[in-house]
Design a protein around this motif. Structure first.
Motif, PDB file in Angstrom:
ATOM      1  N   VAL A   1      45.291  51.566  30.374  1.00 40.23           N
ATOM      2  CA  VAL A   1      45.677  50.564  31.362  1.00 40.23           C
ATOM      3  C   VAL A   1      44.531  50.415  32.357  1.00 40.23           C
ATOM      4  O   VAL A   1      44.058  51.402  32.910  1.00 40.23           O
ATOM      5  CB  VAL A   1      46.968  50.958  32.103  1.00 40.23           C
ATOM      6  CG1 VAL A   1      47.280  49.967  33.201  1.00 40.23           C
ATOM      7  CG2 VAL A   1      48.120  51.097  31.143  1.00 40.23           C
TER       8      VAL A   1
ATOM      9  N   PHE B   1      43.315  47.884  35.689  1.00 40.63           N
ATOM     10  CA  PHE B   1      43.691  46.841  36.631  1.00 40.63           C
ATOM     11  C   PHE B   1      42.596  46.774  37.692  1.00 40.63           C
ATOM     12  O   PHE B   1      42.091  47.800  38.123  1.00 40.63           O
ATOM     13  CB  PHE B   1      45.039  47.165  37.282  1.00 40.63           C
ATOM     14  CG  PHE B   1      45.523  46.111  38.225  1.00 40.63           C
ATOM     15  CD1 PHE B   1      46.133  44.966  37.746  1.00 40.63           C
ATOM     16  CD2 PHE B   1      45.349  46.246  39.585  1.00 40.63           C
ATOM     17  CE1 PHE B   1      46.579  43.981  38.617  1.00 40.63           C
ATOM     18  CE2 PHE B   1      45.792  45.270  40.461  1.00 40.63           C
ATOM     19  CZ  PHE B   1      46.409  44.135  39.970  1.00 40.63           C
TER      20      PHE B   1
ATOM     21  N   ARG C   1      41.297  44.825  41.435  1.00 43.84           N
ATOM     22  CA  ARG C   1      41.615  43.972  42.578  1.00 43.84           C
ATOM     23  C   ARG C   1      40.300  43.550  43.207  1.00 43.84           C
ATOM     24  O   ARG C   1      39.457  44.385  43.532  1.00 43.84           O
ATOM     25  CB  ARG C   1      42.458  44.695  43.607  1.00 43.84           C
ATOM     26  CG  ARG C   1      42.659  43.855  44.870  1.00 43.84           C
ATOM     27  CD  ARG C   1      43.840  44.226  45.691  1.00 43.84           C
ATOM     28  NE  ARG C   1      45.106  44.199  45.012  1.00 43.84           N
ATOM     29  CZ  ARG C   1      45.806  43.091  44.717  1.00 43.84           C
ATOM     30  NH1 ARG C   1      45.327  41.917  45.023  1.00 43.84           N
ATOM     31  NH2 ARG C   1      46.957  43.165  44.109  1.00 43.84           N
TER      32      ARG C   1
ATOM     33  N   ILE D   1      43.225  38.453  32.936  1.00 50.22           N
ATOM     34  CA  ILE D   1      44.488  37.777  33.222  1.00 50.22           C
ATOM     35  C   ILE D   1      44.844  38.007  34.686  1.00 50.22           C
ATOM     36  O   ILE D   1      44.964  39.152  35.128  1.00 50.22           O
ATOM     37  CB  ILE D   1      45.601  38.314  32.311  1.00 50.22           C
ATOM     38  CG1 ILE D   1      45.221  38.102  30.848  1.00 50.22           C
ATOM     39  CG2 ILE D   1      46.933  37.655  32.638  1.00 50.22           C
ATOM     40  CD1 ILE D   1      46.112  38.836  29.869  1.00 50.22           C
ATOM     41  N   VAL D   2      45.019  36.932  35.447  1.00 53.78           N
ATOM     42  CA  VAL D   2      45.402  37.018  36.861  1.00 53.78           C
ATOM     43  C   VAL D   2      46.826  37.549  36.934  1.00 53.78           C
ATOM     44  O   VAL D   2      47.729  37.022  36.295  1.00 53.78           O
ATOM     45  CB  VAL D   2      45.282  35.645  37.556  1.00 53.78           C
ATOM     46  CG1 VAL D   2      45.807  35.720  38.978  1.00 53.78           C
ATOM     47  CG2 VAL D   2      43.835  35.173  37.535  1.00 53.78           C
ATOM     48  N   LYS D   3      47.022  38.618  37.706  1.00 51.85           N
ATOM     49  CA  LYS D   3      48.325  39.282  37.801  1.00 51.85           C
ATOM     50  C   LYS D   3      49.061  38.989  39.102  1.00 51.85           C
ATOM     51  O   LYS D   3      50.155  39.464  39.298  1.00 51.85           O
ATOM     52  CB  LYS D   3      48.144  40.796  37.666  1.00 51.85           C
ATOM     53  CG  LYS D   3      47.697  41.227  36.289  1.00 51.85           C
ATOM     54  CD  LYS D   3      48.806  40.978  35.296  1.00 51.85           C
ATOM     55  CE  LYS D   3      48.483  41.562  33.945  1.00 51.85           C
ATOM     56  NZ  LYS D   3      49.559  41.354  32.987  1.00 51.85           N
ATOM     57  N   ASP D   4      48.467  38.257  40.012  1.00 51.46           N
ATOM     58  CA  ASP D   4      49.073  37.968  41.307  1.00 51.46           C
ATOM     59  C   ASP D   4      49.459  36.501  41.398  1.00 51.46           C
ATOM     60  O   ASP D   4      48.986  35.678  40.626  1.00 51.46           O
ATOM     61  CB  ASP D   4      48.083  38.256  42.444  1.00 51.46           C
ATOM     62  CG  ASP D   4      47.714  39.712  42.556  1.00 51.46           C
ATOM     63  OD1 ASP D   4      48.524  40.557  42.147  1.00 51.46           O
ATOM     64  OD2 ASP D   4      46.618  39.997  43.065  1.00 51.46           O
ATOM     65  N   GLN D   5      50.283  36.194  42.398  1.00 47.04           N
ATOM     66  CA  GLN D   5      50.535  34.806  42.755  1.00 47.04           C
ATOM     67  C   GLN D   5      49.307  34.353  43.526  1.00 47.04           C
ATOM     68  O   GLN D   5      49.150  34.673  44.687  1.00 47.04           O
ATOM     69  CB  GLN D   5      51.795  34.681  43.628  1.00 47.04           C
ATOM     70  CG  GLN D   5      53.065  35.067  42.932  1.00 47.04           C
ATOM     71  CD  GLN D   5      53.443  34.040  41.870  1.00 47.04           C
ATOM     72  OE1 GLN D   5      52.966  32.917  41.858  1.00 47.04           O
ATOM     73  NE2 GLN D   5      54.301  34.430  40.959  1.00 47.04           N
TER      74      GLN D   5
ATOM     75  N   GLY E   1      44.376  40.146  41.812  1.00 46.43           N
ATOM     76  CA  GLY E   1      44.457  41.292  40.910  1.00 46.43           C
ATOM     77  C   GLY E   1      44.359  40.759  39.487  1.00 46.43           C
ATOM     78  O   GLY E   1      44.880  39.691  39.173  1.00 46.43           O
ATOM     79  N   ALA E   2      43.674  41.493  38.627  1.00 45.18           N
ATOM     80  CA  ALA E   2      43.495  41.038  37.251  1.00 45.18           C
ATOM     81  C   ALA E   2      43.499  42.216  36.295  1.00 45.18           C
ATOM     82  O   ALA E   2      43.150  43.337  36.667  1.00 45.18           O
ATOM     83  CB  ALA E   2      42.195  40.265  37.116  1.00 45.18           C
ATOM     84  N   ALA E   3      43.908  41.942  35.068  1.00 46.29           N
ATOM     85  CA  ALA E   3      43.887  42.954  34.005  1.00 46.29           C
ATOM     86  C   ALA E   3      43.184  42.352  32.801  1.00 46.29           C
ATOM     87  O   ALA E   3      43.330  41.163  32.514  1.00 46.29           O
ATOM     88  CB  ALA E   3      45.310  43.358  33.637  1.00 46.29           C
TER      89      ALA E   3
ATOM     90  N   ASP F   1      42.376  41.434  28.922  1.00 42.75           N
ATOM     91  CA  ASP F   1      43.053  41.231  27.642  1.00 42.75           C
ATOM     92  C   ASP F   1      42.066  41.716  26.580  1.00 42.75           C
ATOM     93  O   ASP F   1      41.068  41.047  26.311  1.00 42.75           O
ATOM     94  CB  ASP F   1      43.388  39.750  27.457  1.00 42.75           C
ATOM     95  CG  ASP F   1      44.143  39.481  26.172  1.00 42.75           C
ATOM     96  OD1 ASP F   1      44.609  40.446  25.540  1.00 42.75           O
ATOM     97  OD2 ASP F   1      44.246  38.301  25.788  1.00 42.75           O
TER      98      ASP F   1
END
Length: 85
Positions: A2, A4, A6, A33-37, A70-72, A74
């Motif tokens: 995992v 992540f 920021r 992939i953007v993980k935040d609003q 925040g992004a993760a 792929d």
């Protein structure tokens, strides 16, 4: 695994903000992939699709002052990779 990340801009507008990603040869990096609003956009590219290095532009042409995201990644396992010991 995992991962992540920021990214936060604490100053003025950041022109040409980018993230550079390198992976091992047994992984295929697809995107961040953007993980935040957030209205921040992340676009990744490389000269060679199978390359282990990518450059990702952050909200081109600039990242606004005081913005954050925040992004993760792929990432996929490269099926044709064989480990030699």
């Amino acid at each position: 695994m995992v991962v992540f990340a920021r990214l936060e801009n604490q100053g003025e507008n950041a022109y040409g903000a980018a993230i550079y990603v390198s992976t091992s040869s047994n992984l295929l990096f697809s995107s961040l992939i953007v993980k935040d609003q957030s209205d921040i956009q992340i676009e990744c590219y490389s000269e060679d699709r199978l390359s282990s290095q990518r450059s990702c532009n952050i909200s081109a042409p600039f990242m606004k002052s005081l913005s954050q995201v925040g992004a993760a990644p792929d990432v996929h396992h490269h099926r044709s990779f064989t480990a030699h010991l």
